[in-house]
Motif scaffolding. Structure first.
Motif, short mmCIF file in Angstrom:
data_model
loop_
_atom_site.label_atom_id
_atom_site.label_comp_id
_atom_site.label_asym_id
_atom_site.label_seq_id
_atom_site.Cartn_x
_atom_site.Cartn_y
_atom_site.Cartn_z
N ALA A 74 -7.79 -3.89 8.07
CA ALA A 74 -8.83 -3.77 7.04
C ALA A 74 -8.29 -3.21 5.71
N PRO A 75 -7.44 -2.18 5.70
CA PRO A 75 -6.93 -1.69 4.41
C PRO A 75 -6.14 -2.75 3.64
N LEU A 76 -5.50 -3.67 4.34
CA LEU A 76 -4.70 -4.71 3.68
C LEU A 76 -5.57 -5.84 3.14
N LEU A 77 -6.81 -5.90 3.61
CA LEU A 77 -7.74 -6.95 3.17
C LEU A 77 -8.82 -6.41 2.25
N GLY A 78 -8.64 -5.25 1.70
CA GLY A 78 -9.60 -4.72 0.74
C GLY A 78 -10.14 -3.35 1.06
N GLY A 79 -9.87 -2.85 2.26
CA GLY A 79 -10.29 -1.49 2.60
C GLY A 79 -11.77 -1.27 2.43
N GLN A 80 -12.13 -0.27 1.66
CA GLN A 80 -13.54 0.09 1.49
C GLN A 80 -14.35 -0.99 0.79
N TRP A 81 -13.67 -1.92 0.10
CA TRP A 81 -14.37 -3.00 -0.60
C TRP A 81 -14.54 -4.23 0.27
N LEU A 82 -14.03 -4.22 1.48
CA LEU A 82 -14.18 -5.33 2.41
C LEU A 82 -15.57 -5.25 3.03
N SER A 168 -2.69 -26.45 12.30
CA SER A 168 -1.51 -26.00 13.04
C SER A 168 -0.90 -24.75 12.41
N TYR A 169 -1.53 -24.23 11.41
CA TYR A 169 -1.06 -23.04 10.71
C TYR A 169 -2.25 -22.18 10.31
N ALA A 170 -1.99 -20.90 10.09
CA ALA A 170 -3.00 -19.95 9.61
C ALA A 170 -2.48 -19.38 8.30
N CYS A 171 -3.36 -19.16 7.33
CA CYS A 171 -2.91 -18.74 5.99
C CYS A 171 -3.71 -17.56 5.46
N ALA A 172 -3.05 -16.81 4.59
CA ALA A 172 -3.69 -15.74 3.83
C ALA A 172 -3.16 -15.82 2.41
N ARG A 173 -4.03 -15.54 1.46
CA ARG A 173 -3.60 -15.47 0.06
C ARG A 173 -3.29 -14.02 -0.24
N ILE A 174 -2.15 -13.77 -0.88
CA ILE A 174 -1.76 -12.41 -1.22
C ILE A 174 -1.66 -12.31 -2.73
N ALA A 175 -2.36 -11.33 -3.29
CA ALA A 175 -2.30 -11.03 -4.72
C ALA A 175 -1.46 -9.77 -4.87
N TYR A 176 -0.39 -9.88 -5.62
CA TYR A 176 0.58 -8.79 -5.77
C TYR A 176 0.53 -8.29 -7.20
N SER A 177 0.59 -6.97 -7.38
CA SER A 177 0.55 -6.38 -8.71
C SER A 177 1.55 -5.23 -8.80
N ARG A 179 2.25 -2.24 -11.35
CA ARG A 179 1.81 -1.46 -12.53
C ARG A 179 2.63 -0.20 -12.58
N GLY A 180 3.49 -0.10 -13.59
CA GLY A 180 4.36 1.07 -13.67
C GLY A 180 5.34 1.06 -12.53
N ASP A 181 5.44 2.16 -11.82
CA ASP A 181 6.35 2.27 -10.68
C ASP A 181 5.68 1.87 -9.37
N LYS A 182 4.38 1.62 -9.41
CA LYS A 182 3.63 1.38 -8.18
C LYS A 182 3.37 -0.11 -7.98
N ALA A 183 3.77 -0.60 -6.82
CA ALA A 183 3.50 -1.98 -6.44
C ALA A 183 2.40 -1.99 -5.39
N THR A 184 1.40 -2.83 -5.57
CA THR A 184 0.30 -2.94 -4.61
C THR A 184 0.03 -4.42 -4.35
N TRP A 185 -0.56 -4.68 -3.20
CA TRP A 185 -0.98 -6.03 -2.90
C TRP A 185 -2.22 -5.99 -2.04
N ARG A 186 -2.93 -7.10 -2.05
CA ARG A 186 -4.13 -7.24 -1.22
C ARG A 186 -4.15 -8.66 -0.70
N ALA A 187 -4.55 -8.81 0.54
CA ALA A 187 -4.62 -10.13 1.17
C ALA A 187 -6.08 -10.59 1.23
N PHE A 188 -6.25 -11.89 1.21
CA PHE A 188 -7.56 -12.54 1.32
C PHE A 188 -7.42 -13.64 2.36
#
Length: 192
Positions: A74-82, A168-177, A179-188
């Protein structure tokens, strides 16, 4: 009285002469717009700075999904906003017999992974391509498939990455950002 007659005559002259310009009858286009062709998906270049970032995110996401533990994925798919509905949809995808995730991530065979991006138009110049590589944000599709050599069919367009039963495959979209020294991503995870 004389001023009144002059102003009345001027007003009548303007009314009789008609408008100086004609207003359009409609602001909407008169012809239907041509549909944009769907952009083709292509594997990310091995030498792209984004490839190792998406690979690490894909590995983390696959491990979390395989656990079937909502506290991990859940945290990788949006956490509290999921939303609660999205949480249930992901739970269903991980447990449904017809779900492509069940075969791709839980099969006894070797799981293959493809990291796909959108095919850049040929009109992009070297400077524009360098700006994408050096940018702070990017998106990619990460797909998994089990068995075989991994050379099988992968989605050709984003429409094909809808995780429909029978794929025959499963997919997720990953948005990567970055900002400064911090890298974050979220999957959909999309479902048709």
């Amino acid at each position: 009285m004389r001023a009144f007659l002059i102003s009345s005559a001027l007003a009548a002259a303007f009314v009789l002469s008609g408008p100086a310009f004609a207003a359009p009858t409609s602001l909407l286009p008169t012809e239907p717009e041509a549909a944009e062709p769907l952009s083709r998906l292509v594997p990310l270049a091995a030498d792209s700075v984004w490839t190792p970032r998406f690979a690490a995110a894909a590995d983390e996401l696959a491990t979390a999904l395989r656990s079937r533990d909502e506290a991990q994925w859940a945290p990788l798919l949006g956490g509290q906003w999921l939303s609660a509905a999205d949480r249930e949809r992901v739970k269903d995808l991980l447990g449904d017999r017809d779900s492509p995730f069940l075969h791709a991530l839980f099969s006894q065979g070797f799981t293959h992974r493809a990291i796909l991006g959108w095919n850049a138009p040929a009109s992009l110049g070297a400077a524009e391509r360098a700006a994408i590589e050096g940018g702070q944000e990017a998106e990619a599709l990460v797909c998994w498939s089990a068995g075989g050599t991994g050379d099988g069919a992968w989605p050709a367009t984003v429409v094909d990455a809808d995780n429909s039963p029978g794929r025959s495959y499963a997919c997720a979209r990953i948005a990567y950002s970055i900002r400064g020294d911090k890298a974050t991503w979220r999957a959909f995870i999309e479902r048709a």
